[in-house]
Design an enzyme around this catalytic site. Sequence first.
Site, mmCIF file in Angstrom:
data_model
loop_
_atom_site.group_PDB
_atom_site.id
_atom_site.type_symbol
_atom_site.label_atom_id
_atom_site.label_comp_id
_atom_site.label_asym_id
_atom_site.label_seq_id
_atom_site.Cartn_x
_atom_site.Cartn_y
_atom_site.Cartn_z
ATOM 1 N N ASN A 124 -16.736 1.575 5.808
ATOM 2 C CA ASN A 124 -15.575 1.207 6.603
ATOM 3 C C ASN A 124 -14.516 2.299 6.476
ATOM 4 O O ASN A 124 -14.021 2.568 5.375
ATOM 5 C CB ASN A 124 -15.020 -0.134 6.109
ATOM 6 C CG ASN A 124 -13.995 -0.724 7.046
ATOM 7 O OD1 ASN A 124 -13.838 -0.280 8.180
ATOM 8 N ND2 ASN A 124 -13.287 -1.740 6.583
ATOM 9 N N ALA A 125 -14.164 2.921 7.593
ATOM 10 C CA ALA A 125 -13.245 4.062 7.589
ATOM 11 C C ALA A 125 -11.787 3.598 7.558
ATOM 12 O O ALA A 125 -11.052 3.708 8.539
ATOM 13 C CB ALA A 125 -13.495 4.954 8.805
ATOM 14 N N GLU A 181 -11.837 -1.350 -2.887
ATOM 15 C CA GLU A 181 -11.241 -0.614 -1.774
ATOM 16 C C GLU A 181 -10.088 0.251 -2.284
ATOM 17 O O GLU A 181 -9.792 0.303 -3.474
ATOM 18 C CB GLU A 181 -10.744 -1.583 -0.706
ATOM 19 C CG GLU A 181 -9.734 -2.594 -1.208
ATOM 20 C CD GLU A 181 -9.393 -3.670 -0.177
ATOM 21 O OE1 GLU A 181 -9.954 -3.634 0.932
ATOM 22 O OE2 GLU A 181 -8.564 -4.539 -0.480
ATOM 23 N N TRP A 185 -17.737 -3.694 2.559
ATOM 24 C CA TRP A 185 -19.011 -3.133 3.014
ATOM 25 C C TRP A 185 -19.751 -2.549 1.802
ATOM 26 O O TRP A 185 -20.032 -3.264 0.858
ATOM 27 C CB TRP A 185 -18.800 -2.125 4.153
ATOM 28 C CG TRP A 185 -18.899 -2.816 5.488
ATOM 29 C CD1 TRP A 185 -19.981 -2.876 6.316
ATOM 30 C CD2 TRP A 185 -17.877 -3.588 6.134
ATOM 31 N NE1 TRP A 185 -19.690 -3.637 7.432
ATOM 32 C CE2 TRP A 185 -18.414 -4.097 7.354
ATOM 33 C CE3 TRP A 185 -16.563 -3.919 5.814
ATOM 34 C CZ2 TRP A 185 -17.708 -4.892 8.229
ATOM 35 C CZ3 TRP A 185 -15.850 -4.715 6.690
ATOM 36 C CH2 TRP A 185 -16.415 -5.189 7.872
ATOM 37 N N GLY A 233 -12.080 -8.099 9.636
ATOM 38 C CA GLY A 233 -13.447 -8.538 9.809
ATOM 39 C C GLY A 233 -14.368 -7.582 10.542
ATOM 40 O O GLY A 233 -15.452 -7.979 10.961
ATOM 41 N N SER A 278 -13.528 0.253 2.108
ATOM 42 C CA SER A 278 -13.072 -1.100 1.831
ATOM 43 C C SER A 278 -14.222 -2.061 2.068
ATOM 44 O O SER A 278 -14.756 -2.129 3.175
ATOM 45 C CB SER A 278 -11.902 -1.454 2.746
ATOM 46 O OG SER A 278 -11.531 -2.802 2.582
ATOM 47 N N ASP A 327 0.833 -1.220 0.000
ATOM 48 C CA ASP A 327 0.000 0.000 0.000
ATOM 49 C C ASP A 327 0.864 1.266 0.000
ATOM 50 O O ASP A 327 0.750 2.103 0.895
ATOM 51 C CB ASP A 327 -0.916 0.031 1.225
ATOM 52 C CG ASP A 327 -1.822 -1.182 1.333
ATOM 53 O OD1 ASP A 327 -2.177 -1.746 0.292
ATOM 54 O OD2 ASP A 327 -2.169 -1.553 2.468
ATOM 55 N N ASP A 340 -8.329 3.091 4.404
ATOM 56 C CA ASP A 340 -7.815 3.424 3.077
ATOM 57 C C ASP A 340 -8.109 4.875 2.681
ATOM 58 O O ASP A 340 -8.743 5.133 1.661
ATOM 59 C CB ASP A 340 -8.391 2.466 2.029
ATOM 60 C CG ASP A 340 -7.946 1.034 2.233
ATOM 61 O OD1 ASP A 340 -7.187 0.781 3.176
ATOM 62 O OD2 ASP A 340 -8.355 0.174 1.439
#
Length: 322
Positions: free
Chosen positions: A153-154, A209, A174, A118, A172, A42, A156
């Site tokens: 999802n908070a 994501e 969700w 998860g 990412s 990343d 990236d």
Amino acid sequence: MKRFRLAAPLAAAVVALLPGTATADVTYPDPQPITGQQIIHDPTVIHLKSGGYVAYSTGGIIGARTSKDRVRWDDAGNAFAEPPSWWYEYNGTGDPWAPDISYRAGRYWLYYAVSSWGTNHSAIGVATSPTGLPGTWTDHGKAFTSETTDSWNAIDPAVIQADGRLWMSFGSYWTGIRMVELDPRTGEAVQDAPVHHLATRPDAPYAVEGPYIVKHGRYYYLFASYDACCQGVNSTYKIRVARATSVTGPYTDSTGKPLLEGGGDLLLAGHGRFVGTGGESIFKDRGRDVLAYHYYDAEDAGTPKLGLNPLSWKRDGWPVVL
């Protein structure tokens, strides 16, 4: 890290669009040769005002690499001397993922995520530095969070300035990729700001994501990683792209299919020894755009390594990896 986030589980040679999607049959370029410390995941890269380059990455810490010429990379330790204590609210090892570096208002800004596999009990943190170099960062805590009651999802994060305002894309799995406005003074999310929806997939588990947005000409281009990372030579990561005239969308691919309906032109996919290309970001170097990403080296037991390629733009405005 840009990871599987649910508990259950260029030259282009020939373009052949498949029905209903913008998938292309192409010959992908290899990453440019580099030396030194190549292991990374990343990557976010910037050409420093002081000269040289720094890259930050996922990997148990916010790892740092530095280079004088963009060819030889050296291990430069960790962005932070010690993990901020609040990281442990989100995982037991204080493990940050997927940093994003930028420069504005006379300072370097580093955004990153803390979470665990998860769950979308996640947070995006923000830090600043006068030089952008490891060991000089001051952490300012949480910029934005998500909880299990949220449909996003908070993690990236990626920041962009647009029309005099500051925005952060993130997401990412969700429901995919989202965006929120930031306060340029604090770098944190504007209180009660709406969360915009930029991209998703019609098929569970909505494997998209790692967004990154740049402006070229009159369009904003959203790059994102699709499918599965973090599985070595079994990774299926690939980079897709779409564009919009507004930073908040709607984003569509070259066939006109919206990203919110599973669209997206395939920009770069695994080929040869370079498996699972993704975790991308883009930086400017002497006026040119450069795509940074990781791949899993099939000739080195699937070790994640740094990929760098020039990013050019065709006459119709769409990007191409060289």
